[in-house]
Design an enzyme around this catalytic site. Sequence first.
Site, mmCIF file in Angstrom:
data_model
loop_
_atom_site.group_PDB
_atom_site.id
_atom_site.type_symbol
_atom_site.label_atom_id
_atom_site.label_comp_id
_atom_site.label_asym_id
_atom_site.label_seq_id
_atom_site.Cartn_x
_atom_site.Cartn_y
_atom_site.Cartn_z
ATOM 1 N NE ARG A 55 0.588 1.331 3.813
ATOM 2 C CZ ARG A 55 2.210 1.189 4.601
ATOM 3 N NH1 ARG A 55 2.658 2.154 3.314
ATOM 4 N NH2 ARG A 55 2.996 1.750 5.633
ATOM 5 C CB SER A 169 2.812 -2.536 3.803
ATOM 6 O OG SER A 169 2.356 -1.871 4.619
ATOM 7 C CG ASP A 214 1.579 -1.186 7.196
ATOM 8 O OD1 ASP A 214 0.432 -0.184 6.894
ATOM 9 O OD2 ASP A 214 2.130 -1.239 7.843
ATOM 10 C CB SER A 256 12.259 2.398 5.491
ATOM 11 O OG SER A 256 11.654 1.997 7.038
#
Length: 499
Positions: A55, A169, A214, A256
């Site tokens: 997403r 996600s 998510d 990340s």
Amino acid sequence: MADVEEHIPVYSSLQEVYGKGEKLSKAQSRYQILKRKFFEYYGHIPELYARAPGRVNLIGEHIDYEGYSVLPMALLHDTIVAIRKQDPDNNPRTLRVVNISSHNFPGFVFPADPFQDVDRSKHIWANYLLCAYKGVFDHLRAKGVEIKPPYSGYDILVDGIVPMGAGVSSSSAIVCASAIAIMAVEGLNFSKREVAEFTCICERHIGTQSGGMDQAISIMAKKGVAKLIDFNPIRATDVVLPRKGAFVIANSLTVSTKAVSAASEYNYRVVECRLAAMVLAVKLGMALEEIQNVNTLSDIEGLCIAYADARGESSPLLAVEAHLHENPYTAHEIEDIIQVSLSDVFSKSRACLEVIDSAKSYHLLKRAKHVFSEAQRVYQFRDAVLSSDTDDEKLRRLGELMNESHTSCSKLYDCSCPELEELVKVCRANGAMGARLTGAGWGGCVVSLVEENSVPCFLESLKKDFFQSRIDSGGIKEGDLGTYAFASKPSGGAAILNL
Ligand code: GLA
């Protein structure tokens, strides 16, 4: 709204999920490869497949775990899980898992035991699969079903194309697709609400105290619309975006690592928000015996609004500004105010205890200001979409709100990084009406709102101003650029495929 009570859809053709044309032919080739590899690894073809999308969050960052609504949409990029139940005579029964998304992923064999622990000290991809496996059976147990050995074994093959470590996600896509595959091969199906809830809870075995955004969007997404997701209980409302706008997702190329750095980043913010809520509760007159029941800033929103109301105002931010100070708080100062030790406050959460073990101080004012203002922006975004303004006016307003959201994430929530800042600047300089980090931050992607017909030109400028230097220095390959920057329309949610 009734959508959330529907079961996960079961399809018998790829067209129902992927549509027609190039998207369909790409999907066909992925499923064919998956089937062939499954046979090569396990000597049988899969019984069924499940898929769940990644997403992009348009607005509402770091507020889902505080109980506030968010506004994401699903990407077409998804994770597919092929599964087959092992022969009951197989001894010992196991959970055999292979991932063909990347050559760097090793395969794993776990015992067939849905109540085994997830070893959080090892950051392996298969832990997400274990979370899902546990989640399905924990959910069944919670519904009163007796689960006892011998447990079924499963052979599983995974193929994901959701960019990893990019804030879009990939982790929830694998958790949701795996949970749905295991459910389906057991002949089970549940409402989307149930699946969104239990996949959110089970993913926390990884150690990140995430909210439910998510999983909720991966499960509840609908083609062509973004969703306003509310929590407690989960609800998902369609948001039809202005036709003239398009969202471009661009990767800052800084990974990340949400799970790896949880104690110093993501979970740290979860802890700071809870402490901000507790301190505010005391300052606004809540009895000390009740303070331990305060978990989130939304729990004390009523008190903040009452404070504002008494002064002829309406924003919860008034109480925040009046009662929290700018300088970071020490643990000692907070304990003095709330009259409980931080180790007692977080005694039930190993992940939060890890945070307080290493944290030196807590920024309560900045975090609370971000959460309350970002929560307001989500509704302002929805209202702008619903307004009677022209598409051009709507897009301008949505862009403004996205820019404000980024500033808040960057300056108040401290979840940006130099590469995200650079990329946001490049996007705005090249015509984005709004550009902001998306997902947890500290790396990952920027989402930009641009005019639909300027997408090709916008992508070209990003290449020139951001990616070319990274291509020249050998960081990325020119041929892979399409995976680092692309436009996306809202796509459909998770599904079971009986092909
Ligand atoms: C991660 C979490 C979500 C949400 C976002 C930040 O993606 O999994 O629950 O908190 O970060 O908005």
